[in-house]
Each structure stands twice: as structure tokens, then as C-alpha cells.
Design a protein around this motif. Sequence first.
Motif, short mmCIF file in Angstrom:
data_model
loop_
_atom_site.label_atom_id
_atom_site.label_comp_id
_atom_site.label_asym_id
_atom_site.label_seq_id
_atom_site.Cartn_x
_atom_site.Cartn_y
_atom_site.Cartn_z
N UNK A 73 -0.24 6.44 6.13
CA UNK A 73 0.34 7.40 5.18
C UNK A 73 1.42 8.21 5.90
N UNK A 74 2.68 7.84 5.68
CA UNK A 74 3.80 8.41 6.43
C UNK A 74 3.96 9.90 6.20
N UNK A 75 3.57 10.39 5.02
CA UNK A 75 3.87 11.78 4.67
C UNK A 75 2.85 12.78 5.21
N UNK A 76 1.75 12.30 5.78
CA UNK A 76 0.70 13.20 6.22
C UNK A 76 0.63 13.36 7.73
N UNK A 77 1.70 13.03 8.43
CA UNK A 77 1.67 13.06 9.89
C UNK A 77 2.05 14.42 10.49
N UNK A 78 2.65 15.29 9.69
CA UNK A 78 3.24 16.52 10.24
C UNK A 78 2.20 17.60 10.48
N UNK A 85 0.82 -1.21 0.00
CA UNK A 85 0.00 0.00 0.00
C UNK A 85 0.86 1.27 0.00
N UNK A 86 0.33 2.35 0.61
CA UNK A 86 1.01 3.64 0.56
C UNK A 86 2.40 3.59 1.18
N UNK A 87 2.53 2.85 2.29
CA UNK A 87 3.83 2.81 2.96
C UNK A 87 4.90 2.17 2.08
N UNK A 88 4.50 1.19 1.27
CA UNK A 88 5.45 0.58 0.34
C UNK A 88 5.93 1.62 -0.67
N UNK A 91 6.11 4.89 -0.18
CA UNK A 91 6.98 5.85 0.51
C UNK A 91 8.36 5.27 0.74
N UNK A 92 8.41 4.05 1.26
CA UNK A 92 9.70 3.44 1.60
C UNK A 92 10.49 3.08 0.35
N UNK A 93 9.82 2.55 -0.66
CA UNK A 93 10.51 2.21 -1.91
C UNK A 93 11.12 3.45 -2.55
N UNK A 94 10.33 4.53 -2.64
CA UNK A 94 10.88 5.77 -3.20
C UNK A 94 12.07 6.27 -2.41
#
Length: 579
Positions: free
Chosen positions: A171-176, A60-63, A65-68
Amino acid sequence: MRNSSAKEGARNGEKGPWTHLTLVTASIAASLAPVAVVILLTLPLDWISGSSSFWRYLVSDRAQHVTGYLYFIQQPWSFDFLKIDHLGSLPNLSVVSTDSIPLVALIGKVYASITGTVWMPFGIWYVACWLGNALFGVLIARYLGVRNVLATAAVAILLGAMPFWLMRWYHLALHAHFLILASIWGYLAARRRDWCLASGLFLFVGSVSALIHPYLWAMTFSLWATTTIAVWIEDDNPLRTLAPRLFPPGALFLGGATLAGYFDMAGGGAGGYGGYTLNLIAPFFSTLAGWMPTAWQALAEAEEVGHAWRFFSAHRPDVTGGQYYEGMGYLGLGGLFLIATALIVTPSSRMRELVAHHRSLSTLLTGLLLFVILPVVTFGPVKVFSISFPDFIEQGLSAFRANSRFFWPVAYIAVIGAVLLIWRDCTRRWALAVLITAALLQVLDTHPLRAAIALDSKTEDRVLNIPEWETRLNGVERLFVVPSIECGKPGNRNLKSFIQTIAAWQSAPMTNSFYIARHSGPCPSLNDAQPWAPARPTDLYILFDDSTQPERVDTLRRDPALQCDRIDVGWACRPAGSG
């Protein structure tokens, strides 16, 4: 004489600057302590440090984020310093497009360049965001006059347990969200003409928001613009006031967005606008709330199968097809109790005065509320009505197709405003009781969410045989997937992202396939082009059984230049004679 004056001041009970700073720091630390305890009780230390095997096997989304991130840090530096090569078929792919948090990715790349090792920073990032939300909540509360440690601790707990933030777990990028809170603080400081603080906060947010995520940039930029407009309307000489104080942060906002390529993506959304609106009941109701039996049932099912996605994908009112997740705007019992109490104790005349005094902010909030509920207005399972926009407007709005996310600034402003009203209009004893009650209600209401997060942080996404795929991908330099991740049956997207995450950890091979959330293109022409030539022994072709192009798969499988073996998802092929 100076020492004598200092001693005299000490005898009179006056505190020196260092003593005052120490006391303030201790008070803030004490306020954050309960949040830190909750974090440590929820997340394993190896997950936080990045050493957990959790980070190696993702979907999913985390894959994405981490792959990129892994591709980015393993590639040499270039003049286009955010660019990622060899990942998918799209030209000019950047770490912004993969939602890998460019700010974090740049730090990780510097670390990899110095040490030669891969560091997985997203666990630390998540904890920093969790604490950051609580920290800025405490700082805003103190700025507004709430100095009692129990009261500020209650604010920290409340803002550190907002359900719509906890729901962003995947979704790692939307935590801030601390960027939103920092911008709200900047607005408050500017309205008080506390220019040093206001400028500093907006300079900070303007310099980093574009390097985190486009949605957070848009939210914080709108708060900066609202602040600028409010000052312009009310100041006698606005240009002279704004030029040295708020225009430089604005330049940083726009410069950062340009550098990150946001304006190149404008109008190039992936479509789907209208599918992710905010349901009108979402702020007040959630089937995953602690007071709902459905939340505990979903948690029990997730624990039984050993995977938290069963919990996070549990049924919720969903009319558009995207509201079950993106439409999550629940404020929590604590937030609702706090806001309701503030509305009860505050006279209507005072509320009207506040709206008039903050008319620019009120206009922004009204605009955001309209933006998040349109174009498809829904109430629970019912579609109330929908409106249509011209194609060119809808195409532009598709860049922010998950428009329900823009409810977040509204929610934070509502909670902060409620804290201020209660603290000012109630006796200290009653105000403290209300804040502590709100914090406790929020903690209890979000317990199922935190329990699901705790479960998921200890669980690997084992959708395929890990040892088998690690062996198969070992030494691969070019990975060709047919159909690519954007194509074929959506149900196999997680299998493909899982394979690519393993490949990214091993050698980050050149690949034709990668999922980009904000891009839509014709699958065959972009992603299922002809294989690379000439063939190399280190090439690997993965042909999926579910292909929407069976003749394409059959042609490749029967190619005499390839040697194919039957595997769990279809066929694995290598150049003939490569061993």
C-alpha cells in the motif's frame, strides 16, 4: 575585535555555530547510514528510480495507486486541481480517492507539464519514507538527550524496521509514518514550551498530511488535538498561548482536509467496520517473524513460485476475515525487548508520575487502544466478544474501517518512551547495550520481511500475457469492462486492475471501471451502464466470462454493431468495421 574573540574562543575549545551544525549533521548522517545500507541491499536502483518494468504491470492496491496517478498526470490542469476525469463511473473522482498520494501526484503532474514525459516517483517516495522514519526517530532521540551516535543509530535501525511498517509494502499511500513521529516530536516540544519547534513541526504535518492519506491525517490530527488540549489544561492563559502557536497548524489540518474532500467522504465508507480489528496477540506475535519457522517456510514458497504475495498472504490468526493483513501490529523482537526492559528498570511510581504528567496523551492512547480492538475483540483464533453500535455510528466509523491501523501511534510512542526511560534510568554503558541489542534483534526478526520485499521488487505481476494485452490496448480511447472491477467474481479483480494499469501507461483511455476502496455502490446502476454512443473505432469492450450478469455479456457479444473475438478472459469486442 570580533575576529580576536573568535580566535580566543577557538583556543579555549569553544565551537562556532557552523562547526556545531556540521558536527550535528555528521552525527545524524552517521546514524542513518546503516538504514541507507539496508535500503540499498533490499531494493534495486531501477525500482527506486521508477524505470523498472515492475511499475508497468501491477495488481491489487498498487495498481489502483499507479493507475490513478497516471490518469491524473496525463490530464489537463483544472480549477478542481485534484480531480481525475474519465476513470470509472463515479462523479467527482479525485486523486485522493485513488490513494495515489496527492502530494506526490501533484509533483509528478508538474514534472509532466514541464517535460512532457511520465515520471514514476513511488520508488523514491518509498525510500524517502523509510529514511524519514529513521530520521525523525534520530531527531526525537537527540531532542530527548540521546546524543551518542551508536545509540541514535540503534534508534534509526529500530524505527526503520518496524514490522507493521514493512507489512504495508503493498500500500504505497500508507508509508509516511514519519508524519506520526513528527507529530509526537511536536507534542514533546509543546510540553517543553519549545514553541518555535512545536509550531514548525505541526505546521509541516498539517500542511501535507491531508495530501498523503486520510488515515495518516486522522492520526496526526489527533496528536495535534491532544497537544492543544494538554496546553489548554495546564496553561494559565491558554488562548493567548495557543492562538499564535498551535491554532494556525490546526487551521492547516482542517483546511487541507476540506481541500482534499475528506468531509465530503465522511459517512460514505465502504462498510466492513469490525472486520479489520487488532487481534490482542498481534503486537506480540506474528507468523512472519524471523523467530517463527512459518516465516521461513512462507519465504521459501514465495521464492519457489517467484512471487512475494505467497509470503505476505501467509496464514495468521484471523477471526474477522481481515485480520490476516490489516490486523498486523507486531512490534518486533527488538521493540518488545526494549519495552520490556524499560518496564523492568523503571519504578512503578515513576510510571504513574509519567502517566499523570501526560494525562492527555495517556487518554488518547487509551482511546486508540479501545478503538483498534473493538467492536470485535479477538485473541488468537478465538472471538472473545463483540459489541454493536447504532447504524449511523457504524456508518460513520466505516470511513476508518481498517481501525487496527490506529495502533501505529501507540506503538511508536511506546518505543520512544522506552528509549527515553532506558537512557535516563540506566548507566550509559547498559543503556547503549540495550539499544544495540534491540536494534540487532529487530534486524534479525524482520529479515524474512525484507527478503520478501527484495523478491517482490524484482518481480512483475504477470497475471496475463503482457505483449498480447499491450497490442490489444494500443490506441484505445474508450475501454468498457463488463462486469466492472467492483462487480463480478472477486477473484478476477486483479485481472481487471492489471489490464487497466497497462491501459493507463499507454493512453489513459476513458473507462467505466475502476476500484475505489472507500466507496460502495450498486454495481449495475453505477458501473455497468450502457456503452458509449455513438461507437468509435478506438472503442474496446472486454467481456469477462465470470460475469454475474451472463445475459448482459451475451447481449453485448451478439450485438451486430460489435465484432467480438475470443480471448483469455472472455471476449474482446470492437465496433464492427473498425479493423
